[in-house]
Design an enzyme around this catalytic site. Sequence first.
Site, PDB file in Angstrom:
ATOM      1  N   VAL A  14       4.322   4.586 -15.083  1.00 46.86           N
ATOM      2  CA  VAL A  14       5.130   4.789 -14.340  1.00 46.86           C
ATOM      3  C   VAL A  14       6.574   5.556 -14.821  1.00 46.86           C
ATOM      4  O   VAL A  14       7.184   6.169 -14.386  1.00 46.86           O
ATOM      5  CB  VAL A  14       5.502   3.585 -13.293  1.00 46.86           C
ATOM      6  CG1 VAL A  14       6.953   3.892 -12.376  1.00 46.86           C
ATOM      7  CG2 VAL A  14       4.551   2.995 -12.536  1.00 46.86           C
ATOM      8  N   ALA A  43      14.143   2.518 -23.740  1.00 44.89           N
ATOM      9  CA  ALA A  43      13.710   1.356 -24.609  1.00 44.89           C
ATOM     10  C   ALA A  43      12.139   1.325 -24.521  1.00 44.89           C
ATOM     11  O   ALA A  43      11.564   1.235 -23.304  1.00 44.89           O
ATOM     12  CB  ALA A  43      14.128   0.026 -24.065  1.00 44.89           C
ATOM     13  N   LYS A 105       7.082  -6.026  -8.542  1.00 46.06           N
ATOM     14  CA  LYS A 105       6.944  -6.723  -7.315  1.00 46.06           C
ATOM     15  C   LYS A 105       6.780  -8.410  -7.760  1.00 46.06           C
ATOM     16  O   LYS A 105       7.177  -9.126  -6.817  1.00 46.06           O
ATOM     17  CB  LYS A 105       5.975  -6.341  -6.493  1.00 46.06           C
ATOM     18  CG  LYS A 105       4.474  -6.315  -7.127  1.00 46.06           C
ATOM     19  CD  LYS A 105       3.988  -5.091  -7.720  1.00 46.06           C
ATOM     20  CE  LYS A 105       2.664  -4.864  -8.304  1.00 46.06           C
ATOM     21  NZ  LYS A 105       2.447  -3.686  -8.794  1.00 46.06           N
ATOM     22  N   ASP A 201      -1.354  -9.551  -6.402  1.00 42.32           N
ATOM     23  CA  ASP A 201      -0.738  -8.427  -6.023  1.00 42.32           C
ATOM     24  C   ASP A 201      -0.187  -8.060  -4.609  1.00 42.32           C
ATOM     25  O   ASP A 201       0.746  -7.916  -4.482  1.00 42.32           O
ATOM     26  CB  ASP A 201      -1.354  -7.427  -6.709  1.00 42.32           C
ATOM     27  CG  ASP A 201      -0.710  -5.822  -6.503  1.00 42.32           C
ATOM     28  OD1 ASP A 201       0.214  -5.571  -7.429  1.00 42.32           O
ATOM     29  OD2 ASP A 201      -1.062  -5.205  -5.758  1.00 42.32           O
ATOM     30  N   LYS A 205       3.525  -8.145  -2.713  1.00 45.22           N
ATOM     31  CA  LYS A 205       4.018  -7.063  -1.842  1.00 45.22           C
ATOM     32  C   LYS A 205       4.369  -7.591  -0.259  1.00 45.22           C
ATOM     33  O   LYS A 205       5.609  -7.203   0.379  1.00 45.22           O
ATOM     34  CB  LYS A 205       2.898  -5.858  -1.721  1.00 45.22           C
ATOM     35  CG  LYS A 205       2.946  -5.471  -3.221  1.00 45.22           C
ATOM     36  CD  LYS A 205       1.693  -4.129  -3.200  1.00 45.22           C
ATOM     37  CE  LYS A 205       1.497  -3.949  -4.604  1.00 45.22           C
ATOM     38  NZ  LYS A 205       0.487  -2.792  -4.717  1.00 45.22           N
TER      39      LYS A 205
END
Length: 437
Positions: A14, A43, A105, A201, A205
């Site tokens: 990402v 970074a 998340k 996961d 969300k």
Amino acid sequence: MKPINVGLLGIGTVGSGTYTVLKRNQEEIARRVGRNIAIRIIAERDIEKAHRLADNDTIVTADAFEVVSNPDIDIVIELIGGLTVAKELILQAIANGKHVITANKALLASYGGEIFAAAQQKGVIVAFEAAVAGGIPIIKALREGLAANRIEWIAGIINGTSNFILSEMREKGLSFDTVLAHAQKLGYAEADPTYDIEGIDAAHKISIMAAIAFGIPVRYDKAYVEGITQLSNDDIRYAEELGYRIKLLGITKRVAQGIELRVHPTLIPVKRLIANVEGVMNAVVVKGDAVGPTLYYGAGAGAEPTASSVIADLIDVVRLLNANPEHRVPYLAFLPELLSDTPIVPMENVETAYYLRLQVMDKPGVLADITRILADSDISISAMVQKEHAEEEDKVNIIMLTHTTIEKNINRAIDKIEKLPAMAGKVVRIRLEELRK
């Protein structure tokens, strides 16, 4: 106007997508916000990787804390993930008066309350569109587009890995383990896929969406979570024969007893649009009292789809830099002091319909015993199929669909049914949602 300086923490999938899209569309974005936005410092522990991505105007460091403490940085984008260092970095950035954008998340589901409180006290923005459903702007839809509505329920396919596995099992008749290995080879599943296939996961969300939809604190700790590891090809095939598809859904509903918050495999009628979402794609259905059901569909992961949401947040933050904090959209859509303490409904009190598969000895009276137990538990049957057995076998599969009932009733009935002498194994139970009202 003065350019906006951004610090980027992490250039994984990402992060690299965010850097690439922002640079590629820099002119278009500047036309939208009236000023230039540039990533001034990155970074990344892999310094060489960062230098290959960054241009000569971008500083590269291995020390993420150097970024959040840099006085020239206006906005910090956190894309390193995890719960410990990421939390420290975000809180430090907030303490230093910097606005924060994150796709984390798990962090928001676990520590969102603490992070939002710190940001409110400091008067800075925390934006997190990319934390849920990748490139689908579902957070903005819930916080702004549907603000006139009393949200009644949300149901979403919000994990692409599990959806890919279920799609492949259904289309190709392959086993769970075979498809999982294939998903890992394609890069759709991690080497350790636990968070995806066990529903964790998706629970992160749906907990965030529930908070925004119903004006409650993020309550991931109260979510019911069940993954897809126990699903078999038989059940996927039988569901299809009955007019249903099995999907891993994140579901949250407003009911009389409180808020339902759950993730589990679910039968959905094939005629529903969401039942036909295949592969790694995501989709979320939101039911509002005024607008009715609305569907949001798109890529739930990937470098540039998720970067799309990260940069959309970046544009929003830049537009709001000079706005009075009291006039900004609250982090969880409702004013922090007006969040509700509505309880999360325990799973045993959730009401839904069920698919049951029972393998029994082919003997007279077995079906009568089963239906009597169900009736004694106030469970009525809406459909039933008995599958023919092979000549050499003396066991048959009985498939039942029930009308809506309370989970504790079905638990009690299953416990009694499994004690019947004619039972040849455990009862398979999958919840069923019509998603129509």
